[in-house]
Design a protein around this motif. Structure first.
Motif, PDB file in Angstrom:
ATOM      1  N   LEU A   1     -50.979 -57.799  52.559  1.00 52.39           N
ATOM      2  CA  LEU A   1     -52.425 -58.017  52.650  1.00 52.39           C
ATOM      3  C   LEU A   1     -53.152 -56.743  53.066  1.00 52.39           C
ATOM      4  O   LEU A   1     -54.262 -56.473  52.594  1.00 52.39           O
ATOM      5  N   ALA A   2     -52.526 -55.950  53.937  1.00 51.26           N
ATOM      6  CA  ALA A   2     -53.149 -54.686  54.336  1.00 51.26           C
ATOM      7  C   ALA A   2     -53.229 -53.726  53.154  1.00 51.26           C
ATOM      8  O   ALA A   2     -54.171 -52.936  53.047  1.00 51.26           O
ATOM      9  N   ARG A   3     -52.253 -53.805  52.257  1.00 53.08           N
ATOM     10  CA  ARG A   3     -52.308 -52.972  51.058  1.00 53.08           C
ATOM     11  C   ARG A   3     -53.462 -53.397  50.154  1.00 53.08           C
ATOM     12  O   ARG A   3     -54.189 -52.565  49.604  1.00 53.08           O
TER      13      ARG A   3
ATOM     14  N   ARG B   1     -50.939 -48.004  52.745  1.00 52.77           N
ATOM     15  CA  ARG B   1     -49.831 -47.823  51.821  1.00 52.77           C
ATOM     16  C   ARG B   1     -48.641 -48.673  52.241  1.00 52.77           C
ATOM     17  O   ARG B   1     -48.373 -48.847  53.428  1.00 52.77           O
ATOM     18  N   LEU B   2     -47.929 -49.198  51.233  1.00 53.74           N
ATOM     19  CA  LEU B   2     -46.672 -49.880  51.512  1.00 53.74           C
ATOM     20  C   LEU B   2     -45.601 -48.816  51.732  1.00 53.74           C
ATOM     21  O   LEU B   2     -45.414 -47.932  50.890  1.00 53.74           O
TER      22      LEU B   2
ATOM     23  N   PRO C   1     -50.942 -49.216  62.443  1.00 53.44           N
ATOM     24  CA  PRO C   1     -50.878 -49.836  61.108  1.00 53.44           C
ATOM     25  C   PRO C   1     -50.563 -51.322  61.214  1.00 53.44           C
ATOM     26  O   PRO C   1     -49.861 -51.764  62.129  1.00 53.44           O
ATOM     27  N   ALA C   2     -51.053 -52.083  60.250  1.00 52.56           N
ATOM     28  CA  ALA C   2     -50.840 -53.530  60.283  1.00 52.56           C
ATOM     29  C   ALA C   2     -49.359 -53.880  60.258  1.00 52.56           C
ATOM     30  O   ALA C   2     -48.913 -54.815  60.936  1.00 52.56           O
ATOM     31  N   GLY C   3     -48.563 -53.151  59.469  1.00 55.63           N
ATOM     32  CA  GLY C   3     -47.139 -53.417  59.415  1.00 55.63           C
ATOM     33  C   GLY C   3     -46.452 -53.202  60.739  1.00 55.63           C
ATOM     34  O   GLY C   3     -45.551 -53.955  61.134  1.00 55.63           O
ATOM     35  N   THR C   4     -46.869 -52.176  61.466  1.00 56.93           N
ATOM     36  CA  THR C   4     -46.306 -51.908  62.787  1.00 56.93           C
ATOM     37  C   THR C   4     -46.607 -53.045  63.746  1.00 56.93           C
ATOM     38  O   THR C   4     -45.736 -53.526  64.475  1.00 56.93           O
ATOM     39  N   VAL C   5     -47.851 -53.503  63.738  1.00 61.51           N
ATOM     40  CA  VAL C   5     -48.237 -54.616  64.610  1.00 61.51           C
ATOM     41  C   VAL C   5     -47.465 -55.877  64.236  1.00 61.51           C
ATOM     42  O   VAL C   5     -46.995 -56.616  65.106  1.00 61.51           O
TER      43      VAL C   5
END
Length: 335
Positions: free
Chosen positions: A106-108, A114-115, A232-236
């Motif tokens: 979703l952040a992408r 970036r993924l 980054p959203a993935g980190t969270v």
């Protein structure tokens, strides 16, 4: 780097607090009033935070707060409270553990992030660890609980990414209480219509709701949205895998449960997945260019920085040597 890791540790407060709510909900809160349970989690926290940050919404934040309140608080709280009553902790936690992948995708799409392969691999490792960590505790699986858990995961992931996309420097405490107030208020009519008047609570129930509202809602949401504003959203999302880890460890500490070999391996995998997702936050050695801009110490960056430095130190055509070479600030170099 120190500042970044400070935000990682601060963000971790949220999933640790949320992981404790599984135990608290099952042991101390009524099982047949999920809507009032959600209201009593959100509204006390929403009334507490304005004391610290009494800022009212302005402009677009009136409708943004309503949308985020529905996604992150109103609908989400009701579903999570329902899931806690319908599903074993293992199943609910496993479904919610897919949230990092959903947040990255979703952040992408919505925030332009970036993924990256390493966080995705970390998410896969963490999810495998959650499955092992909670293996053997599945029990009976209610299909309605699974559906509610998946919907809760998707809605919250969307809400978190929108909160990140809409960040504009507005105070995190203020944005948090706006969401809690909007989400809690929209649940009150539904709670009255479906469940009637709120149930009477004993002392343990009052204490449990106070904990869930203050610690697992007010403090946890401030920490979570603060992390979304700086990481980054993935980190969270990967940090959120501490949620099931907390649930299992509390079972060991408070309920006398014993970890088996597979669970220990699962715990190790979850922590490895979380740490792997933070690799991107640990920069290689850096040095400052003449402008003070930090440049990664990679071969290409060193070559470009050296070239920029040489160009900066070279005398300009109009320099007559009376005051030494004229230093020209190098342009920012993107490696």
């Amino acid at each position: 780097m120190e500042t970044t890791w400070r935000w990682v540790l601060l963000t971790a407060i949220a999933p640790i607090a949320w992981g404790s709510t599984y135990y608290v909900s099952r042991e101390f809160l009524p099982a047949d009033a999920p809507l009032w349970g959600a209201v009593l989690c959100a509204l006390p926290a929403a009334l507490l935070l304005p004391v610290v940050r009494p800022i009212r919404p302005r402009g677009a934040w009136w409708w943004r707060a309503s949308i985020l309140g529905a996604l992150n608080v109103g609908v989400f709280f009701a579903l999570v409270y329902l899931v806690a009553q319908l599903l074993p902790t293992s199943v609910a936690s496993t479904v919610m553990a897919t949230s990092p992948v959903a947040m990255m995708l979703l952040a992408r799409l919505l925030a332009g992030e970036r993924l990256r392969a390493i966080p995705m691999i970390g998410a896969a490792i963490g999810l495998a660890g959650v499955v092992l960590l909670l293996a053997g505790d599945a029990g009976a699986v209610d299909p309605l609980g699974v559906v509610a858990s998946v919907i809760a995961m998707l809605l919250s992931s969307l809400g978190y990414v929108l909160a990140k996309r809409w960040r504009d420097g507005t105070d995190v405490l203020a944005v948090t209480w706006w969401q809690l107030l909007a989400g809690g208020a929209m649940l009150v009519p539904a709670a009255l219509l479906v469940e009637g008047a709120p149930r009477a609570l004993d002392g343990a129930g009052v204490a449990a709701f106070a904990y869930v509202s203050i610690v697992a809602t007010a403090i946890a949401f401030v920490a979570w949205f603060g992390g979304l504003a700086h990481l980054p959203a993935g980190t969270v999302g990967l940090i959120g895998l501490l949620n099931p880890v907390t649930g299992v460890l509390l079972g060991v500490l408070l309920a006398g449960e014993v970890l088996g070999g597979w669970q220990v391996a699962g715990l190790a995998l979850v922590l490895a997945g979380i740490l792997l997702g933070q690799v991107r936050l640990v920069p290689t050695r850096v040095r400052r260019a003449a402008t003070g801009t930090e440049v990664p110490n990679t071969p290409r960056a060193r070559m470009l920085t050296s070239a920029a430095g040489a160009a900066a130190a070279a005398p300009r055509p109009d320099d007559r040597g009376t005051h030494g070479p004229t230093l020209v600030a190098p342009r920012e170099v993107h490696a």
